[in-house]
Design a protein around this motif. Structure first.
Motif, PDB file in Angstrom:
ATOM      1  N   UNK A 107     -10.592 -21.888   7.219  1.00  0.00           N
ATOM      2  CA  UNK A 107     -11.562 -21.182   6.384  1.00  0.00           C
ATOM      3  C   UNK A 107     -12.888 -20.986   7.111  1.00  0.00           C
ATOM      4  N   UNK A 108     -13.319 -22.028   7.812  1.00  0.00           N
ATOM      5  CA  UNK A 108     -14.589 -21.933   8.551  1.00  0.00           C
ATOM      6  C   UNK A 108     -14.499 -20.892   9.656  1.00  0.00           C
ATOM      7  N   UNK A 109     -13.402 -20.922  10.430  1.00  0.00           N
ATOM      8  CA  UNK A 109     -13.240 -19.969  11.529  1.00  0.00           C
ATOM      9  C   UNK A 109     -13.172 -18.543  11.002  1.00  0.00           C
ATOM     10  N   UNK A 110     -12.403 -18.336   9.911  1.00  0.00           N
ATOM     11  CA  UNK A 110     -12.284 -16.983   9.357  1.00  0.00           C
ATOM     12  C   UNK A 110     -13.632 -16.493   8.816  1.00  0.00           C
ATOM     13  N   UNK A 111     -14.393 -17.375   8.174  1.00  0.00           N
ATOM     14  CA  UNK A 111     -15.713 -17.003   7.672  1.00  0.00           C
ATOM     15  C   UNK A 111     -16.648 -16.620   8.812  1.00  0.00           C
ATOM     16  N   UNK A 112     -16.636 -17.403   9.883  1.00  0.00           N
ATOM     17  CA  UNK A 112     -17.492 -17.100  11.036  1.00  0.00           C
ATOM     18  C   UNK A 112     -17.096 -15.788  11.688  1.00  0.00           C
ATOM     19  N   UNK A 113     -15.793 -15.542  11.792  1.00  0.00           N
ATOM     20  CA  UNK A 113     -15.326 -14.273  12.367  1.00  0.00           C
ATOM     21  C   UNK A 113     -15.765 -13.087  11.514  1.00  0.00           C
ATOM     22  N   UNK A 114     -15.591 -13.216  10.187  1.00  0.00           N
ATOM     23  CA  UNK A 114     -15.961 -12.127   9.284  1.00  0.00           C
ATOM     24  C   UNK A 114     -17.471 -11.887   9.301  1.00  0.00           C
ATOM     25  N   UNK A 168      -2.604 -15.269   2.636  1.00  0.00           N
ATOM     26  CA  UNK A 168      -1.582 -15.903   3.466  1.00  0.00           C
ATOM     27  C   UNK A 168      -2.055 -17.271   3.967  1.00  0.00           C
ATOM     28  N   UNK A 169      -3.319 -17.307   4.365  1.00  0.00           N
ATOM     29  CA  UNK A 169      -3.900 -18.546   4.900  1.00  0.00           C
ATOM     30  C   UNK A 169      -3.858 -19.663   3.859  1.00  0.00           C
ATOM     31  N   UNK A 170      -4.354 -19.364   2.661  1.00  0.00           N
ATOM     32  CA  UNK A 170      -4.408 -20.377   1.606  1.00  0.00           C
ATOM     33  C   UNK A 170      -3.008 -20.705   1.098  1.00  0.00           C
ATOM     34  N   UNK A 171      -2.201 -19.670   0.861  1.00  0.00           N
ATOM     35  CA  UNK A 171      -0.864 -19.888   0.325  1.00  0.00           C
ATOM     36  C   UNK A 171       0.028 -20.724   1.228  1.00  0.00           C
ATOM     37  N   UNK A 172      -0.053 -20.480   2.530  1.00  0.00           N
ATOM     38  CA  UNK A 172       0.806 -21.202   3.470  1.00  0.00           C
ATOM     39  C   UNK A 172       0.365 -22.640   3.697  1.00  0.00           C
ATOM     40  N   UNK A 173      -0.912 -22.918   3.479  1.00  0.00           N
ATOM     41  CA  UNK A 173      -1.403 -24.271   3.759  1.00  0.00           C
ATOM     42  C   UNK A 173      -1.280 -25.207   2.554  1.00  0.00           C
ATOM     43  N   UNK A 174      -1.309 -24.652   1.346  1.00  0.00           N
ATOM     44  CA  UNK A 174      -1.314 -25.499   0.143  1.00  0.00           C
ATOM     45  C   UNK A 174      -0.016 -26.287  -0.006  1.00  0.00           C
ATOM     46  N   UNK A 175       1.130 -25.651   0.221  1.00  0.00           N
ATOM     47  CA  UNK A 175       2.415 -26.298  -0.059  1.00  0.00           C
ATOM     48  C   UNK A 175       3.130 -26.803   1.194  1.00  0.00           C
ATOM     49  N   UNK A 176       2.455 -26.763   2.317  1.00  0.00           N
ATOM     50  CA  UNK A 176       3.044 -27.241   3.564  1.00  0.00           C
ATOM     51  C   UNK A 176       2.514 -28.646   3.861  1.00  0.00           C
ATOM     52  N   UNK A 177       3.414 -29.638   3.837  1.00  0.00           N
ATOM     53  CA  UNK A 177       3.001 -31.029   4.062  1.00  0.00           C
ATOM     54  C   UNK A 177       2.502 -31.264   5.477  1.00  0.00           C
ATOM     55  N   UNK A 178       2.963 -30.424   6.410  1.00  0.00           N
ATOM     56  CA  UNK A 178       2.576 -30.615   7.810  1.00  0.00           C
ATOM     57  C   UNK A 178       1.160 -30.119   8.093  1.00  0.00           C
ATOM     58  N   UNK A 179       0.610 -29.370   7.161  1.00  0.00           N
ATOM     59  CA  UNK A 179      -0.748 -28.848   7.339  1.00  0.00           C
ATOM     60  C   UNK A 179      -1.691 -29.659   6.471  1.00  0.00           C
ATOM     61  N   UNK A 180      -2.637 -30.316   7.096  1.00  0.00           N
ATOM     62  CA  UNK A 180      -3.538 -31.218   6.395  1.00  0.00           C
ATOM     63  C   UNK A 180      -4.777 -30.477   5.886  1.00  0.00           C
ATOM     64  N   UNK A 181      -5.541 -31.180   5.094  1.00  0.00           N
ATOM     65  CA  UNK A 181      -6.761 -30.604   4.524  1.00  0.00           C
ATOM     66  C   UNK A 181      -7.724 -30.155   5.616  1.00  0.00           C
ATOM     67  N   UNK A 182      -7.805 -30.908   6.670  1.00  0.00           N
ATOM     68  CA  UNK A 182      -8.709 -30.553   7.770  1.00  0.00           C
ATOM     69  C   UNK A 182      -8.315 -29.219   8.397  1.00  0.00           C
ATOM     70  N   UNK A 183      -6.990 -28.955   8.452  1.00  0.00           N
ATOM     71  CA  UNK A 183      -6.529 -27.675   8.995  1.00  0.00           C
ATOM     72  C   UNK A 183      -6.989 -26.514   8.111  1.00  0.00           C
ATOM     73  N   UNK A 184      -6.887 -26.706   6.795  1.00  0.00           N
ATOM     74  CA  UNK A 184      -7.333 -25.668   5.862  1.00  0.00           C
ATOM     75  C   UNK A 184      -8.826 -25.419   6.004  1.00  0.00           C
ATOM     76  N   UNK A 185      -9.609 -26.486   6.055  1.00  0.00           N
ATOM     77  CA  UNK A 185     -11.057 -26.343   6.219  1.00  0.00           C
ATOM     78  C   UNK A 185     -11.403 -25.639   7.527  1.00  0.00           C
ATOM     79  N   UNK A 186     -10.721 -26.028   8.593  1.00  0.00           N
ATOM     80  CA  UNK A 186     -10.964 -25.420   9.902  1.00  0.00           C
ATOM     81  C   UNK A 186     -10.664 -23.920   9.862  1.00  0.00           C
TER      82      UNK A 186
END
Length: 231
Positions: A68-75, A48-66
């Motif tokens: 992924x980093x937060x989810x990795x740290x949580x896991x 859901x995280x990757x799918x929703x961010x790839x095709x949404x123009x309002x979500x920038x690359x920095x948002x995706x990186x942020x």
């Protein structure tokens, strides 16, 4: 044609792929080979995280990186927390369920796991087992697979399964990283006092010093102490 949109999607896909590969390496290979309930939820969240961010123009690359980093740290944090407190692992990932005990099928356990005999037979055949008389113990694992301990002389077993005496015993972890496994003790019909007495016979006065301890009715106690400099 808006080439910037295609470039943005391409960059996000590349970053997502690299990020997920790094995350998988950090979390370990078991994320691939053993899909537990927690891993399944994690996979859904990541898709859901990757799918929703790839095709949404309002979500920038920095948002995706942020994200992924937060989810990795949580896991990673949850993995470390569970490793420190093994009892929590049984709630987060679930516990295996004993489907066959001493050669006798536990039909209540089958119904509890929504298993029918066709599915049980298929799981056994995947372990190259074609007769129930070969099975002494069968554990339904949290990832949906089945683990089997075979009888020593299945060809000598016939008649009512409940009248047979198992030729092997199932080992069980009674201590994990210094913590007594109370669920296992209930299944064995034992208590903490029994564990403490068992350890004292081996000269161990504190179960917190034990990295793991395994009990088998046929072989007795098998254990390993923690390293003296371990925390």
């Amino acid at each position: 044609m808006d080439t910037s949109l295609y470039v943005s999607i391409g960059v996000k896909l590349t970053v997502a792929l690299v990020g997920l590969l790094i995350m998988t390496r950090l979390l370990g290979k078991k994320e691939i080979s053993q899909l537990t309930a927690f891993d399944f939820v994690s996979s859904l969240m990541l898709s859901e995280l990757v799918g929703n961010t790839i095709y949404d123009d309002d979500i920038h690359l920095s948002h995706l990186l942020f994200a992924l980093i937060i989810w990795t740290l949580l896991a990673l944090g949850l993995e470390k927390f569970i490793a420190r407190f093994p009892r929590l692992s049984r709630y987060a990932a679930g516990t295996p369920d004993l489907i066959i005990r001493d050669g006798v099928i536990d039909f209540k356990a089958m119904k509890r796991n929504n298993l029918d005999f066709a599915q049980l037979g298929m799981l056994l055949r995947e372990n190259n087992i074609f007769s129930l008389r070969e099975v002494a113990y069968a554990l339904f694992e949290t990832n949906g697979s089945i683990s089997v301990l075979l009888q020593k002389d299945p060809e000598k077993i016939s008649g009512n399964a409940k009248d047979q005496q198992s030729t092997v015993s199932l080992p069980a972890y009674i201590i994990e990283n210094g913590s007594i496994n109370e669920d296992t003790l209930k299944r064995l019909g034992r208590d903490k006092n029994w564990v403490e007495q068992l350890l004292q016979l081996s000269g161990i006065t504190d179960h917190g010093r034990v990295l793991f301890a395994e009990w088998s009715d046929s072989s007795g106690l098998y254990y390993q102490l923690k390293e003296s400099n371990a925390t």
